[in-house]
Write a protein that holds these residues in place. Sequence first.
Motif, PDB file in Angstrom:
ATOM      1  N   ALA A 183       0.804  -1.069  -0.012  1.00 23.16           N
ATOM      2  CA  ALA A 183       0.030   0.202  -0.185  1.00 23.16           C
ATOM      3  C   ALA A 183       0.790   1.188   0.129  1.00 23.16           C
ATOM      4  O   ALA A 183       0.702   2.141  -0.759  1.00 23.16           O
ATOM      5  N   ARG A 219       2.289   1.860  -3.299  1.00 16.00           N
ATOM      6  CA  ARG A 219       1.510   2.394  -4.496  1.00 16.00           C
ATOM      7  C   ARG A 219       0.967   3.923  -4.061  1.00 16.00           C
ATOM      8  O   ARG A 219       0.461   4.282  -4.868  1.00 16.00           O
ATOM      9  N   GLY A 220       1.307   4.282  -3.009  1.00 11.92           N
ATOM     10  CA  GLY A 220       1.043   5.591  -2.613  1.00 11.92           C
ATOM     11  C   GLY A 220      -0.176   5.721  -1.914  1.00 11.92           C
ATOM     12  O   GLY A 220      -0.833   6.680  -1.604  1.00 11.92           O
ATOM     13  N   GLU A 221      -0.808   4.623  -1.372  1.00 10.95           N
ATOM     14  CA  GLU A 221      -1.950   4.686  -0.530  1.00 10.95           C
ATOM     15  C   GLU A 221      -1.656   4.725   0.748  1.00 10.95           C
ATOM     16  O   GLU A 221      -1.743   3.872   1.453  1.00 10.95           O
ATOM     17  N   ILE A 222      -1.751   5.899   1.443  1.00  9.46           N
ATOM     18  CA  ILE A 222      -0.944   6.098   2.698  1.00  9.46           C
ATOM     19  C   ILE A 222      -2.085   5.530   4.000  1.00  9.46           C
ATOM     20  O   ILE A 222      -1.612   4.970   4.826  1.00  9.46           O
ATOM     21  N   TRP A 223      -3.323   6.044   3.599  1.00 10.26           N
ATOM     22  CA  TRP A 223      -4.332   5.715   4.820  1.00 10.26           C
ATOM     23  C   TRP A 223      -4.577   4.234   4.963  1.00 10.26           C
ATOM     24  O   TRP A 223      -4.765   3.672   5.762  1.00 10.26           O
ATOM     25  N   LEU A 224      -4.406   3.745   3.541  1.00 10.40           N
ATOM     26  CA  LEU A 224      -4.756   2.228   3.666  1.00 10.40           C
ATOM     27  C   LEU A 224      -3.521   1.531   4.328  1.00 10.40           C
ATOM     28  O   LEU A 224      -3.691   0.536   4.856  1.00 10.40           O
ATOM     29  N   GLY A 225      -2.333   1.949   3.818  1.00 11.82           N
ATOM     30  CA  GLY A 225      -1.097   1.515   4.523  1.00 11.82           C
ATOM     31  C   GLY A 225      -1.070   1.447   6.088  1.00 11.82           C
ATOM     32  O   GLY A 225      -0.540   0.718   6.675  1.00 11.82           O
TER      33      GLY A 225
END
Length: 89
Positions: free
Chosen positions: A50, A53-59
């Motif tokens: 995550a 891929r740049g999906e900070i909140w999901l990470g």
Amino acid sequence: MGDTGRAPYARPPTTPSTPVTPPTGADPMPRLALYALVVCLLATTAAVVAFVRGEIWLGVVWVLLAGLSSNMAWYYQRRAKAAGRAGAS
């Protein structure tokens, strides 16, 4: 529901010092620790993917889940060790 013709399952007498195990003889605590560890590793992998891929909140959500499952793994492993020490003495 009905009579199967088998004798009913009778639990063996236990004392407070003997741990109660399922009729199969399996000890569920180390298995739960292993499952929690697998969830921790998978959540860590998902967090890395995550973040890449740049999906900070999901990470961040995956990191929190990894932390929770690692605490569960530690707890169940510690509980299994304590039960083993209590059964040995």
